[in-house]
Scaffold this motif. Structure first.
Motif, mmCIF file in Angstrom:
data_model
loop_
_atom_site.group_PDB
_atom_site.id
_atom_site.type_symbol
_atom_site.label_atom_id
_atom_site.label_comp_id
_atom_site.label_asym_id
_atom_site.label_seq_id
_atom_site.Cartn_x
_atom_site.Cartn_y
_atom_site.Cartn_z
ATOM 1 N N TRP A 42 10.837 54.228 -37.493
ATOM 2 C CA TRP A 42 10.894 54.873 -38.815
ATOM 3 C C TRP A 42 9.626 54.624 -39.632
ATOM 4 N N TRP A 43 9.048 53.407 -39.486
ATOM 5 C CA TRP A 43 7.935 53.001 -40.348
ATOM 6 C C TRP A 43 6.568 53.337 -39.771
ATOM 7 N N GLN A 44 6.531 54.027 -38.667
ATOM 8 C CA GLN A 44 5.250 54.444 -38.110
ATOM 9 C C GLN A 44 4.871 55.831 -38.665
ATOM 10 N N PRO A 45 3.587 56.181 -38.623
ATOM 11 C CA PRO A 45 3.191 57.519 -39.081
ATOM 12 C C PRO A 45 3.836 58.603 -38.224
ATOM 13 N N ASP A 46 3.961 59.769 -38.799
ATOM 14 C CA ASP A 46 4.508 60.930 -38.084
ATOM 15 C C ASP A 46 3.635 61.206 -36.844
ATOM 16 N N PRO A 47 4.224 61.133 -35.648
ATOM 17 C CA PRO A 47 3.409 61.299 -34.433
ATOM 18 C C PRO A 47 2.886 62.719 -34.239
ATOM 19 N N GLY A 48 3.410 63.678 -35.018
ATOM 20 C CA GLY A 48 2.934 65.054 -34.884
ATOM 21 C C GLY A 48 1.675 65.336 -35.693
ATOM 22 N N CYS A 49 1.258 64.387 -36.527
ATOM 23 C CA CYS A 49 0.063 64.571 -37.356
ATOM 24 C C CYS A 49 -1.181 64.573 -36.456
ATOM 25 N N PRO A 50 -2.056 65.581 -36.577
ATOM 26 C CA PRO A 50 -3.254 65.618 -35.742
ATOM 27 C C PRO A 50 -4.142 64.380 -35.915
ATOM 28 N N ARG A 51 -4.191 63.859 -37.141
ATOM 29 C CA ARG A 51 -5.012 62.653 -37.385
ATOM 30 C C ARG A 51 -4.417 61.451 -36.648
ATOM 31 N N ALA A 108 12.186 67.170 -27.661
ATOM 32 C CA ALA A 108 10.994 66.955 -26.828
ATOM 33 C C ALA A 108 10.458 68.277 -26.285
ATOM 34 N N ASP A 109 11.364 69.223 -26.018
ATOM 35 C CA ASP A 109 10.922 70.523 -25.484
ATOM 36 C C ASP A 109 10.559 71.518 -26.579
ATOM 37 N N GLU A 110 11.033 71.259 -27.793
ATOM 38 C CA GLU A 110 10.839 72.227 -28.874
ATOM 39 C C GLU A 110 9.715 71.840 -29.837
ATOM 40 N N ASP A 111 9.325 70.566 -29.850
ATOM 41 C CA ASP A 111 8.290 70.097 -30.778
ATOM 42 C C ASP A 111 6.979 70.847 -30.510
ATOM 43 N N LEU A 112 6.220 71.073 -31.574
ATOM 44 C CA LEU A 112 4.974 71.821 -31.432
ATOM 45 C C LEU A 112 3.970 71.093 -30.534
ATOM 46 N N THR A 113 3.181 71.849 -29.802
ATOM 47 C CA THR A 113 2.097 71.258 -29.016
ATOM 48 C C THR A 113 1.005 70.803 -29.992
ATOM 49 N N PRO A 114 0.084 69.948 -29.569
ATOM 50 C CA PRO A 114 -1.015 69.538 -30.468
ATOM 51 C C PRO A 114 -1.803 70.732 -30.989
#
Lengths: 384, 74
Positions: free
Chosen positions: A365-374, A231-237
């Motif tokens: 698991w079956w949801q889209p990658d939440p890091g995707c800008p779209r 949570a602290d290391e994931d890229l910002t939007p």
């Protein structure tokens, strides 16, 4: 040069330049390859077997990196030499072209070079990722058996310690120099986190200074010890939108080959590169259980080193065949059940919804990658 | 890396992945080729076609499992 038949024709493995070339059936015939049984029947969505397999020969490592994705420890489990050879024999029989030997710190195993030599004997190119901490000139010399070797360098100087939790930069840089003195195919692996993102240019500059052949940027994965800090290391939007232009700029600025790992695909496709060019050059997202599979120290076959169900044991011929023929549904099944905004995305067939492991860490698991800008934009709109 | 069935088509290169991957995660994007767009596709196709035609008759089948036309079971 080796060739493997596929439903569409085949894959040719070139040594110089190192490349896997997909060709149609007519080209296979032109090259003198006899018709294959794989050419009959309907088109398939998957290859007959992965082209590359990550062989996790051990979870042993004495470095103790704070975000190790396999949770490696000094006494972690490891494959025996005989088991590693048996796994390679099985993979060779299925026509796997490359293995990435990793763990854990593979160089801590005294039989690593025997494993690599066996891979060569059965027609598989062994590649290696290492932290390089204990590398000596004698060990570097023996590393000629590998194809590509990448040393993990998540930051230069103090940035290394901040990322990994210990001061190993000088030893990693020494390893790069020793390896580069004996071979050309040496590069850097750099995990990109929220904190390391601003200083990626320093890592690429180091690669250029040492005359390395590539830098591979890897997204921080919520796996192993990394799950606790994700949570602290994931890229910002903003960083997620910026990673592809930044990588392009660094490529031109330092004349360095830069690669982004599969989990960055949504961030690349958000910039709408040519679909035809992306398809031709194999720009892809989650290829778990298709182009890529993993073998764990106990022999378990999985679609990805970071997650996914056990598909059977590599030591069991029938289980391996079943897995490659019709298994890995947790990965291959995403296309059919992709929800919005993936379903309407023109890049879905390449991106495949981004990283399943990140999606799982975010809840499903079956949801889209939440890091995707779209995906972020879609969710913001739905919530507004 | 895939295409429609094309038994009667002209010999064609469908795709290429340059380099090898030493990592636990798969190679996703080689930034270099996206920089040069369709020009890079044209150059790569021409070079690889020449290369492959030069290799005619020197290719060795890799892997035997599940493909009876190439030999023995694992």
């Amino acid at each position: 040069m080796k060739v493997r038949a596929e439903w569409f024709g085949g894959i040719v493995s070139l040594e110089r330049p190192r490349a896997l070339v997909s060709v149609n059936r007519a080209m296979m015939r032109l090259l003198g390859i006899a018709a294959s049984s794989r050419w009959s029947g309907p088109s398939r969505d998957a290859l007959s077997a992965p082209t590359e397999v990550h062989l996790v020969i051990s979870r042993q490592c004495s470095a103790g990196c704070k975000s190790c994705y396999v949770d490696a420890t000094p006494n972690g489990p490891a494959m025996s030499l005989e088991q590693a050879k048996a796994a390679l024999d099985r993979l060779a029989a299925h026509g796997v072209f490359h293995v990435a030997l990793g763990g854990g710190e593979a160089l801590e195993l005294d039989y690593l070079f025997e494993v690599a030599e066996h891979a060569r004997r059965v027609g598989i190119l062994p590649n290696l990722t290492t932290a390089g901490l204990g590398l000596t000139p004698a060990i570097a010399e023996r590393c000629k058996v590998f194809g590509q070797i990448n040393v993990s360098v998540d930051g230069v100087g103090a940035d290394y310690e901040q990322a990994r939790g210990f001061n190993g930069f000088a030893r990693a840089e020494r390893a790069l120099r020793l390896l580069r003195a004996v071979k050309k195919e040496v590069g850097i692996n750099c995990v990109v986190s929220r904190r390391s993102y601003p200083n990626l240019g320093r890592v690429v500059a180091l690669a250029r200074k040492l005359r390395l052949n590539e830098v591979e940027l890897l997204r921080f994965k919520p796996s192993g010890r990394g799950l606790a800090t994700w949570a602290d290391e994931d890229l910002t939007p903003e960083q997620a939108r910026g990673i592809f232009p930044k990588a392009q700029w660094l490529t031109l600025r330092h004349l360095m080959r830069i690669k982004l790992d599969c989990s960055f695909a949504p961030m690349v496709f958000w910039h709408r590169p040519s679909l035809a060019v992306a398809r031709f050059f194999g720009v892809v997202g989650c290829e778990g259980g298709n182009l890529l599979a993993s073998v764990m120290p106990d022999g378990a076959l999985t679609g990805c080193s970071f997650g996914g169900p056990n598909e059977g044991s590599i030591f069991d011929a029938d289980a391996t065949r079943r897995a490659f023929d019709g298994g890995f549904s947790a990965f291959r099944g995403y296309l059919a059940r992709a929800p919005e905004p993936c379903r309407s995305c023109e890049y879905l067939s390449l991106c495949k919804g981004g990283c399943r492991v990140v999606a799982k860490a975010a809840g499903d698991w079956w949801q889209p990658d939440p890091g995707c800008p779209r995906v972020r934009a879609h969710r913001a709109e739905a919530g507004a | 890396m895939s295409s429609k069935n094309d038994d009667d088509a002209a010999p064609r290169i469908l795709g290429v992945r340059f380099g090898v991957n030493p990592n636990s995660s798969s190679l996703g994007v080689d930034v270099t080729y996206l920089l040069f767009g369709s020009g890079a596709v044209m150059v790569a196709t021409l070079m690889l076609s020449a290369w492959l035609r030069g290799a005619r008759g020197k290719l060795e089948p890799h892997g035997s499992a599940g493909d009876p036309s190439t030999g023995k079971a694992p």
